[in-house]
Design a protein around this motif. Structure first.
Motif, mmCIF file in Angstrom:
data_model
loop_
_atom_site.group_PDB
_atom_site.id
_atom_site.type_symbol
_atom_site.label_atom_id
_atom_site.label_comp_id
_atom_site.label_asym_id
_atom_site.label_seq_id
_atom_site.Cartn_x
_atom_site.Cartn_y
_atom_site.Cartn_z
ATOM 1 N N GLY A 97 0.785 -1.174 -0.473
ATOM 2 C CA GLY A 97 0.072 -0.473 0.240
ATOM 3 C C GLY A 97 0.887 0.984 0.272
ATOM 4 O O GLY A 97 1.700 0.954 -0.534
ATOM 5 N N ALA A 98 0.332 2.239 0.120
ATOM 6 C CA ALA A 98 0.797 3.603 -0.428
ATOM 7 C C ALA A 98 1.301 4.086 1.184
ATOM 8 O O ALA A 98 0.508 3.834 1.927
ATOM 9 C CB ALA A 98 0.020 4.389 -0.834
ATOM 10 N N GLY A 99 2.398 4.562 0.742
ATOM 11 C CA GLY A 99 2.472 5.375 2.052
ATOM 12 C C GLY A 99 2.690 6.387 2.971
ATOM 13 O O GLY A 99 1.793 7.445 1.784
ATOM 14 N N ALA A 100 2.341 6.311 4.147
ATOM 15 C CA ALA A 100 1.598 8.126 4.787
ATOM 16 C C ALA A 100 2.032 9.032 4.376
ATOM 17 O O ALA A 100 0.761 9.931 4.243
ATOM 18 C CB ALA A 100 1.605 7.645 6.220
ATOM 19 N N GLY A 101 2.973 9.597 4.008
ATOM 20 C CA GLY A 101 2.987 11.017 2.975
ATOM 21 C C GLY A 101 2.994 10.392 1.513
ATOM 22 O O GLY A 101 3.127 11.801 1.105
ATOM 23 N N GLY A 102 2.345 9.032 0.700
ATOM 24 C CA GLY A 102 1.353 9.293 -0.450
ATOM 25 C C GLY A 102 2.622 8.739 -0.993
ATOM 26 O O GLY A 102 2.660 8.446 -2.411
ATOM 27 N N GLY A 103 3.785 8.701 -0.853
ATOM 28 C CA GLY A 103 4.898 8.070 -1.707
ATOM 29 C C GLY A 103 5.313 6.657 -1.919
ATOM 30 O O GLY A 103 4.105 5.766 -1.652
ATOM 31 N N GLY A 104 5.757 5.872 -2.269
ATOM 32 C CA GLY A 104 5.473 4.450 -2.427
ATOM 33 C C GLY A 104 5.683 3.374 -1.118
ATOM 34 O O GLY A 104 6.353 4.437 -0.414
ATOM 35 N N LEU A 163 9.762 14.647 1.680
ATOM 36 C CA LEU A 163 9.698 15.980 1.754
ATOM 37 C C LEU A 163 7.921 16.202 1.761
ATOM 38 O O LEU A 163 7.214 15.774 0.963
ATOM 39 C CB LEU A 163 10.106 17.223 0.879
ATOM 40 C CG LEU A 163 11.953 16.415 1.060
ATOM 41 C CD1 LEU A 163 12.327 16.992 -0.301
ATOM 42 C CD2 LEU A 163 12.776 16.388 2.003
ATOM 43 N N THR A 164 7.537 17.722 2.755
ATOM 44 C CA THR A 164 5.911 18.100 2.760
ATOM 45 C C THR A 164 6.527 19.515 1.559
ATOM 46 O O THR A 164 7.356 19.309 0.774
ATOM 47 C CB THR A 164 6.467 18.791 4.298
ATOM 48 O OG1 THR A 164 7.391 20.246 4.438
ATOM 49 C CG2 THR A 164 6.461 17.880 5.014
ATOM 50 N N LEU A 165 5.607 20.007 1.357
ATOM 51 C CA LEU A 165 5.331 20.477 0.127
ATOM 52 C C LEU A 165 5.910 21.828 0.772
ATOM 53 O O LEU A 165 6.741 22.601 0.086
ATOM 54 C CB LEU A 165 3.224 21.302 0.383
ATOM 55 C CG LEU A 165 3.769 22.318 -1.324
ATOM 56 C CD1 LEU A 165 3.954 21.711 -2.540
ATOM 57 C CD2 LEU A 165 2.072 22.798 -1.091
ATOM 58 N N LYS A 166 5.639 22.263 1.901
ATOM 59 C CA LYS A 166 7.259 23.670 2.409
ATOM 60 C C LYS A 166 8.562 23.337 2.053
ATOM 61 O O LYS A 166 9.012 24.528 1.820
ATOM 62 C CB LYS A 166 6.540 23.687 3.601
ATOM 63 C CG LYS A 166 7.119 24.986 4.159
ATOM 64 C CD LYS A 166 6.789 25.343 5.920
ATOM 65 C CE LYS A 166 7.518 27.263 6.337
ATOM 66 N NZ LYS A 166 7.160 26.690 7.902
ATOM 67 N N GLN A 167 8.919 22.322 2.717
ATOM 68 C CA GLN A 167 10.540 21.675 1.921
ATOM 69 C C GLN A 167 10.804 21.525 0.849
ATOM 70 O O GLN A 167 11.844 21.519 0.954
ATOM 71 C CB GLN A 167 10.347 20.079 2.505
ATOM 72 C CG GLN A 167 10.463 20.890 4.452
ATOM 73 C CD GLN A 167 10.063 18.913 5.019
ATOM 74 O OE1 GLN A 167 10.066 17.829 4.450
ATOM 75 N NE2 GLN A 167 11.338 19.351 6.661
ATOM 76 N N LYS A 168 10.096 21.152 0.182
ATOM 77 C CA LYS A 168 10.215 20.767 -1.700
ATOM 78 C C LYS A 168 10.149 22.597 -1.762
ATOM 79 O O LYS A 168 11.711 23.021 -3.220
ATOM 80 C CB LYS A 168 9.326 20.510 -2.377
ATOM 81 C CG LYS A 168 8.603 19.016 -2.065
ATOM 82 C CD LYS A 168 7.774 18.430 -2.428
ATOM 83 C CE LYS A 168 7.874 16.852 -2.383
ATOM 84 N NZ LYS A 168 7.051 15.975 -3.111
ATOM 85 N N LYS A 169 9.644 23.965 -1.511
ATOM 86 C CA LYS A 169 9.169 24.790 -1.684
ATOM 87 C C LYS A 169 10.873 25.547 -1.559
ATOM 88 O O LYS A 169 11.536 26.442 -2.723
ATOM 89 C CB LYS A 169 8.373 25.540 -1.752
ATOM 90 C CG LYS A 169 7.146 25.466 -2.119
ATOM 91 C CD LYS A 169 5.908 26.263 -1.620
ATOM 92 C CE LYS A 169 4.763 25.746 -2.707
ATOM 93 N NZ LYS A 169 3.426 26.714 -2.389
ATOM 94 N N LYS A 170 11.283 25.377 -0.284
ATOM 95 C CA LYS A 170 12.415 25.855 0.199
ATOM 96 C C LYS A 170 13.906 25.275 -0.480
ATOM 97 O O LYS A 170 14.434 26.023 -0.578
ATOM 98 C CB LYS A 170 12.559 25.579 1.780
ATOM 99 C CG LYS A 170 13.671 26.282 3.117
ATOM 100 C CD LYS A 170 13.777 25.586 4.311
ATOM 101 C CE LYS A 170 14.939 26.820 4.516
ATOM 102 N NZ LYS A 170 15.202 26.096 5.854
ATOM 103 N N LEU A 171 13.994 23.711 -0.865
ATOM 104 C CA LEU A 171 14.916 23.420 -1.458
ATOM 105 C C LEU A 171 15.303 23.798 -2.819
ATOM 106 O O LEU A 171 16.040 24.689 -3.363
ATOM 107 C CB LEU A 171 14.606 21.541 -1.428
ATOM 108 C CG LEU A 171 15.693 21.590 -2.341
ATOM 109 C CD1 LEU A 171 17.288 21.206 -1.481
ATOM 110 C CD2 LEU A 171 14.937 19.367 -2.310
#
Length: 361
Positions: A1-8, A18-26
């Motif tokens: 099943g999918a992980g809690a964060g939506g990943g595989g 990474l969260t959406l905020k972390q992705k934007k910062k990166l």
């Protein structure tokens, strides 16, 4: 099943999503680095400021930014010195193709207070006419034949807490606190660099002067126990030997000393072997002075790796009773060097220097 964060589906030890905020910062950081690289490529060379920013350097009170500016100024002075050195290098070298280095690796920044703020200043010793902020000397611990570049700036008295009204009446630094330009500064109030000939003050031949001085004193000591005639002969030969190298002798001072007023925002250079055969002094002016002295320092015996390895060798020495005295002497020499050349030199800079050094670390 999918992980809690939506990943595989993955094990708990996998890298977290990474969260959406972390992705934007990166993404923002990557764009910033890309822009810095593009600017550096357009200029053709990465500046010291760009390097510190790229490496994530930061410090309390903007010290990292100040160091970056000083680094850029240092490189600019290197570029300016090279053509001057090519035109004005000494012709007295044993190897005519040899010229000293101007690849400055050490910067000494001084703040000198105005005359009115320094009641303990003594008059210059040679003529006794002007107050001396820095007494006669030749710069030491430098590479032989290396050049020296000094950037000098005079500040308005109102910037240093002095009498700004008296300063304004002369038309100098009117309420701006900025550096004084050449046209604004009265020559009588200007800081001055004083110069005099003093052969073999520094450089490879300075040992000859020290050897001559020591032999002169030893000759004087031995002659005191001799007869008056031999004493006179020894004294005269010693005198003639030392006079050939002594800076105070008339043969070694063919030109009179001079002082040159320094306009604000000026740079002056001591090229090639000039520092070997001249001494200079700084005569105090009416305004506060900042100066940045750029030098080519000797690195052998003056780096952390040098003293670190010396201490390691001392601690790893033999412990046999036969060599105990020699080992003890090695340890004590290393201990003295650490204390007097490193620890005391560090702490003499003060608590604020310690705080900034710790913050930068």
């Amino acid at each position: 099943g999918a992980g809690a964060g939506g990943g595989g589906g993955g094990d708990a030890g996998d890298t977290p999503t990474l969260t959406l905020k972390q992705k934007k910062k990166l993404k923002k950081e990557k764009q910033k680095k890309k822009k810095q690289a593009a600017v550096a490529a357009a200029v053709g060379e990465e500046t010291e400021a760009d390097r510190i920013k790229r490496e994530g350097g930061s410090c309390v009170g903007g010290v990292a930014e100040a160091l970056a500016v000083i680094g850029d100024a240092n490189q600019a002075l290197v570029q300016r010195t090279r053509p001057l050195l090519a035109r004005h290098a000494s012709t007295h070298h044993i190897d005519p193709d040899m010229t000293g280095s101007c690849q400055y690796n050490l910067t000494l920044i001084n703040c000198c207070m105005e005359r009115a703020q320094q009641s303990n200043l003594k008059c210059e010793a040679l003529f006794g006419q002007e107050k001396c902020s820095v007494s006669w000397h030749a710069d030491s611990s430098l590479e032989a034949f290396s050049s020296i570049a000094v950037y000098h700036m005079s500040m308005g008295r109102d910037n240093g807490g002095g009498n700004s009204q008296a300063r304004a009446s002369k038309g100098i630094g009117k309420g701006t606190g900025k550096g004084i330009d050449e046209k604004e500064e009265n020559e009588a109030d200007a800081w001055r660099i004083a110069l005099k000939v003093a052969h073999d003050s520094e450089g490879p031949t300075s040992k000859l002067l020290k050897k001559s001085s020591s032999s002169s004193s030893s000759n004087d000591t031995s002659s005191s126990s001799s007869s008056s005639s031999s004493s006179s002969s020894s004294s005269s030969s010693s005198s003639s030997s030392s006079s050939s190298l002594s800076p105070s002798s008339s043969s070694c001072v063919p030109t009179p000393a001079l002082s040159v007023p320094l306009p604000g925002k000026a740079v002056y250079y001591l090229l090639d072997d000039f520092n070997h055969h001249h001494q200079h002094a700084v005569l105090a002016g009416a305004a506060r002075r900042y100066a940045s002295t750029h030098r080519v320092s000797r690195t052998e015996g003056h780096t952390f790796s040098y003293i670190y390895n010396k201490c390691k060798r001392a601690l790893a020495g033999h412990t046999s009773q036969k060599k105990a005295a020699k080992q003890w002497k090695t340890e004590q020499l290393a201990l003295s060097e650490v204390e007097f050349e490193w620890l005391r030199q560090y702490w003499i800079q003060g608590a604020e220097h310690h705080m900034l050094a710790r913050a930068d670390a």
